[in-house]
Scaffold this motif. Structure first.
Motif: not given
Ligand SMILES: Cc1cc2nc3c(=O)[nH]c(=O)nc-3n(C[C@H](O)[C@H](O)[C@H](O)COP(=O)(O)OP(=O)(O)OC[C@H]3O[C@@H](n4cnc5c(N)ncnc54)[C@H](O)[C@@H]3O)c2cc1C
Ligand code: SF4
Ligand code: SF4
Lengths: 504, 419, 90
Positions: B106, B109, B113, C12, C25-26, C45-46, C49-51
């Protein structure tokens, strides 16, 4: 020897014998099977990958099968490389002379849990975390806790004589493995321990062979089964982290903590300014810390609740009196829980312009006495600074100092270096090998040992092993030749080919 | 060296003999592959269900990434590596457990995968004309019948895709439709029947899709991406044409397809809302719109479906549902421990390597058996067939969470559980 | 319950600069300053929900690790408060 990286060079006869012994499913000759067992996490120029590719891979399912493979290899004089988790950082599980990789990960069964004597007996392909998931149900734990706790395996722990984060309390692999079964280079299966008993922790009977057969990096045999010493799963864990405005006061504090004789003390760690800077790049705990945080110390204690609390109070008092600022429960808990497996993410890497670049983590891991830590720190950072000046694909990720024992005598002294492998050419590699040799020399000049954890087999450092061990190195050569007359077990490691070149 | 433009060319020797499509793949995956290659620490290994039963390092996330680097170096070709990539259920354990995801994904980013890589490598193989026979046949049949051949020789077809709903009086179309995956629509029909009746009981308005095709996810999982996209385009067009705004999904695999594959295909144009039924039902329970009252005397444990727990972080709602059902004795295993659990039923593994699926589900049932339970509850129709087969040998029933809730709400579910 | 909507997921929250190299950001989730990932490695590309999934999983994992090693993680703050109050000095 030719190095082509193409088809296996073993004769059909050898292949047929191995297939007879193991079944075809467990004799792997595909390119992917071989390429993927030619690497460990330690950086190496990727364009030279093919130099280390084995001829084939076997996945034996029992000690007898391991022994049979070794007998076949010995009869045909084919090199053998034992491989377990493949997380070793000194290239031990990487073939230097092709041959057969004996991958023992299928030996992962739990054969016995002896609740009364507090031992268990396992195949050497098992992982400690997985084992502890089972032992936890019995209120027990096997506390061999490297930072590779979720991925290294018991056989590799024996092969490297590994170092544990909580070794100051529970001992390291050599203390925790009571005995083990081993296939010698001739294919003979023996058991070594403290004396002959499988579950004996102290014996004076005969030579103490257990130590000899640990940390040999697969040059003296392949361990197939081990009997391990178990502890009660701790009731309590205590892991305070403290901040300091300068290295010197943190250094004094860690020494006092380690020398305090607290029985539940499981370890203390000192982080220097470089390490703190590095943590500020991307670690959620340290990004918001004020600028006057320049060094960190943490201590860890495990055991019964009342004892951990009593010891904890003493540790807190020592730290408070040494001017430490407690970083709070959230950081203390979170950071410690991440130590069992966190380690470097490649994107920690930064170019001199500050841009993110994917870098491999390389770690030097000398054993150094407390009083010599400051000097070693200075000299190591300057070696790496010179290296980065010349080759900006290297990055100084800072240093840790981590107690190895409950008295604070010596510390695992670690400098982490980022290496951008995508850009690692022959010139940069040569510079790196020189730097490694210099780093090892500093450790020896200060009365230490080149490696506390991983072993010292890699280019550069390995040149200095005879210097470190002195007459002991000659004994190594004699032992090697006596036990492995045909030099089939992991040939090339530790310069042991000398055993066959000159009369020792 | 100073900072320069990102290196996009793969390797030195002018392509190393790879096809242009392979070169493009290698350029796309270069940094991601190195990110793992230069870590190489294998924190992913012991959570991988395939690795746990085979102990074969060639079939690990580490190897899956390293192969890309070896291809870039001209050491391996797509022909050399293709078959290894069969050995993955796309459960997502490895990529979540990888420190490059869990600790810093996170932050940068940029995360590991592996699932995507496995899918793309399978697709690259197909693009290079390297097919796995089982996958090829499965996708040909799917293409012919617009549904996966889940009943073996018994054909599945467009005119039977709503048979499961017989007698339930569900309208066709509407703003909200229930999408039913192939396994549930044709094999374990008790699941959609339970879901539909629960929604009806809660007074929630929904219909069925006009012309439902397979979601296309399995084709993407096995590397047949053009086919996957064609199916996706059909479904989206059908939704649009009939004014659908919201799609309810009961199957975790569909949930992934609709929230990951479709967005990748359609980008900003993708304006359909996707709702996972388990979450909706948990909400109904909390609001008192549904109340389970019929006691169910079973000793259960819950199997966290990989695609919910690991890949989406959905693990609380199913437990809320189970805790609301009277009579159950629930021996729960926490979600983190279950990162290393899998049924073996995903990612096309049972199509190519059914024996491996069977070993993985057997190992899952062994873990359930240690808890002395009589029932293993799952929330994923695709897991339930292999788990049931393994359950038989251990006298453990495998039940779907929707079936269980429906029973406790007093619904006569009907349909088939496949046995 | 959270329905999936593409636009929501791909918008975001705005970034607040926390240090020269990190933004937020969060709440409590830091991110690298995107300026540092423009040359050698590009960000992926994130969706949101993934973060959030990763951050929550990290917390769950760390919690799990504590429980794996010991029944209880002792609070240093509590012990320190006792010490400062003078009743811990034995
Ligand atoms: C992120 C990370 C953190 C680490 N932290 C630590 C740490 O804190 N402490 C520490 O000690 N190490 C650490 N290491 C290094 C590594 O995990 C250890 O050296 C570990 O003991 C290697 O185990 P393995 O199973 O991966 O063995 P491998 O890498 O497969 O093998 C290691 C050596 O042992 C030999 N060997 C393998 N199996 C056998 C066998 N059955 N019998 C005899 N010889 C065998 C091999 O030939 C090789 O020489 C870390 C590594 C990583 C990647
Ligand atoms: S997938 Fe992650 S954990 Fe596994 S080897 Fe690669 S970087 Fe390490
Ligand atoms: S997605 Fe699952 S099956 Fe595939 S490699 Fe990762 S852990 Fe293994």
């Amino acid at each position: 020897m030719t190095i082509t990286g193409t088809a296996p060079q073993l004769s059909d006869r050898v292949l047929a014998e191995l297939t007879d012994a193991l079944g075809g499913e467990y004799v792997l000759t595909s390119k992917t099977a071989r390429y993927n067992r030619a690497r460990v996490p330690a950086p190496f120029p990727v364009h030279r990958w093919r130099e280390r590719v084995p001829d084939l891979v076997v996945l034996p399912g029992s000690a007898e099968q391991v022994a049979e493979v070794v007998r076949i290899a010995n009869a045909h004089r084919i090199p053998i490389v034992p491989r377990d988790g493949g997380t070793g950082l000194t290239d031990g599980a990487v073939p230097e002379r092709r041959g057969i990789v004996v991958d023992v990960k299928r030996l992962d069964d739990i054969k016995e849990i002896d609740l009364d004597n507090r031992t268990c007996t396992v195949g050497t392909g098992i992982n400690m975390l997985k084992l502890n998931e089972v032992l936890g149900a019995h209120g027990l734990i096997y506390p061999d806790d490297p930072a590779s706790y979720p991925c290294s395996l018991v056989g590799g722990r024996i092969g490297t004589s590994g170092w544990s984060l909580v070794g100051s309390r529970f001992g390291h692999t050599r203390d925790l493995v009571l005995s083990f079964e081993l296939v010698l280079p001739t294919g003979k299966l023996i058991r070594v321990g403290d004396g002959g008993g499988r579950k004996v922790s102290k014996s004076s009977s005969g030579y103490q062979l257990k130590h000899l057969f640990m940390g040999h990096q697969g040059t003296l045999g392949i361990a197939t089964e081990a009997t391990l010493k178990l502890y009660p799963k701790p009731e309590a864990e205590f892991s305070p982290f403290w901040a300091f405005p300068d290295f010197d006061s943190a250094y004094r504090c860690v020494g006092e903590l380690a020398r305090a004789g607290v029985a539940t003390f499981a370890g203390a760690v000192l982080f220097d300014e470089w390490k703190v800077d590095y943590l500020r790049r991307d670690d959620e705990a340290y990004i918001p810390q004020p600028a006057d945080v320049r060094a960190l110390v943490c201590a860890v204690a495990y055991g019964n609740d009342d004892e951990v609390r009593a010891g904890g109070r003493r540790l807190l008092r020592i730290a408070r009196d040494a001017g430490a600022r407690y970083l709070g429960d959230e950081i203390s808990h979170g950071d410690w829980a991440a130590r069992h497996d966190r380690y470097a993410t490649p994107l920690h890497g930064r170019t001199p312009a500050g841009q993110v670049a994917p870098m491999s983590w390389h770690c030097e891991d000398a054993a150094i006495n407390y009083t010599n830590l400051p000097a070693v720190r200075r000299e190591w950072h300057s070696i790496v600074a010179r290296l980065r000046d010349k080759h900006p694909i290297f990055d100084d990720w800072g240093m840790f100092f981590y107690t190895s024992a409950d008295t604070g005598v010596d510390y695992l002294t670690e400098i982490d270096v980022g290496i951008w492998e995508q850009e690692l050419d022959d010139a940069a590699w040569a510079a790196w090998v020189d730097a490694k040799r210099d780093i090892a020399a500093v450790a020896l000049n200060h009365g230490g040992s080149i490696s506390a954890c991983h072993g010292s087999c890699r280019e550069g450092e390995v040149d200095l092993v005879p210097l470190e061990l002195g007459g002991g190195y000659d004994v190594m050569l004699q032992v090697k030749r006596a036990l492995d007359p045909n030099n089939i077990m992991n040939p090339g490691k530790y310069g042991l080919q000398r055993a066959y070149e000159e009369a020792p | 060296m100073t900072d320069t433009e990102p290196t996009t060319s793969a390797g030195a020797a002018g392509g190393n003999g790879h096809e242009p499509v392979t070169m493009e793949f290698l350029a796309d995956w270069r940094n991601a592959a190195y990110n793992c290659f230069s870590s190489g620490h294998k924190f992913c290994r012991e959570v991988c269900p395939v690795m746990q039963v085979t102990r074969n390092e060639s079939w690990t996330p580490t190897a899956f990434h390293a192969n890309v680097v070896a291809m870039e170096q001209g050491e391996l070709t797509v022909e050399d590596v293709a078959e290894d990539y069969v050995n993955c259920t796309q459960c997502g354990a490895c990529e979540l457990r990888c420190p490059n995801t869990l600790f810093t994904g996170d932050f940068y980013r940029f995360r590991t995968r592996t699932v995507d890589l496995v899918k793309q490598m399978r697709a690259l193989a197909v693009d290079n004309g390297v097919h796995q026979p089982g996958y090829r046949r499965w996708n040909e049949l799917t293409d012919e019948r617009t549904h996966e051949p889940v009943l073996g020789d018994v054909p599945v077809s467009q005119d039977r895709v709503r048979d499961w709903a017989e007698g339930l009086d569900i309208p066709i179309g509407g703003e909200t439709i229930l999408f039913v995956d192939c396994e549930a629509a044709f094999y374990r029909t008790s699941v959609p029947r339970a879901v539909a009746q629960l929604l009806q009981r809660a007074g929630y308005e929904f219909g069925l899709m006009r012309e439902q095709w397979c979601c296309g996810g399995p084709a993407a999982e096995m590397g047949y991406r053009d086919q996957s996209r064609r199916f996706a385009e059909h479904n989206l067009a059908d939704w649009r044409a009939s004014g659908v705004k919201r799609v309810l999904v009961l199957d975790p695999h569909d949930y992934i397809t609709f929230t990951e594959d479709y967005p990748a295909y359609f980008g900003d144009d993708y304006d359909i809302e996707i709702v996972l039924v388990v979450e909706l039902l948990a909400q109904f329970l909390a609001e008192g719109r549904l109340t389970p009252t019929v006691p169910i005397e079973r000793t259960i444990t819950y199997h966290d479906p990989c695609r919910l727990n690991k890949r989406k972080g959905i693990w609380q709602e199913p437990r809320q549902i189970l805790r609301a059902i009277p009579g159950l004795t629930f021996h729960d295993v926490d979600r983190v421990t279950q990162w290393s659990y899998c049924s073996g039923g995903g990612g096309g593994l049972p199509v190519e390597k059914p024996e491996l699926t069977a070993r993985i589900s057997a190992s899952r049932l062994d873990k359930a058996a240690e808890l002395d339970v009589d029932t293993l509850v799952s929330a994923c129709p695709w897991s339930e067939r292999p788990l049931s087969e393994a359950g038989e040998a251990r006298a453990i029933d495998v039940v779907d969470i929707h079936e269980l809730l429906a029973e406790s709400v007093g619904i006569e579910v009907g349909g088939s559980t496949g046995r | 319950m959270s329905a999936y909507r593409f636009e929501e997921q791909h918008t975001p929250p705005p970034a607040r600069q926390v240090t020269d190299v990190a933004v937020e950001r969060f709440e409590h989730i830091f991110e690298v300053d995107p300026k540092l990932m423009t040359v050698h490695v590009a960000q992926q590309l994130f969706p949101n929900w993934d973060t959030l999934r990763i951050a929550a999983s990290r917390g769950d994992h760390l919690e799990w690790m504590h429980r794996h090693w010991a029944a209880e993680a002792v609070s240093g703050q509590k012990l320190l408060d006792e010490l400062d109050a003078g009743d811990g000095d034995r």
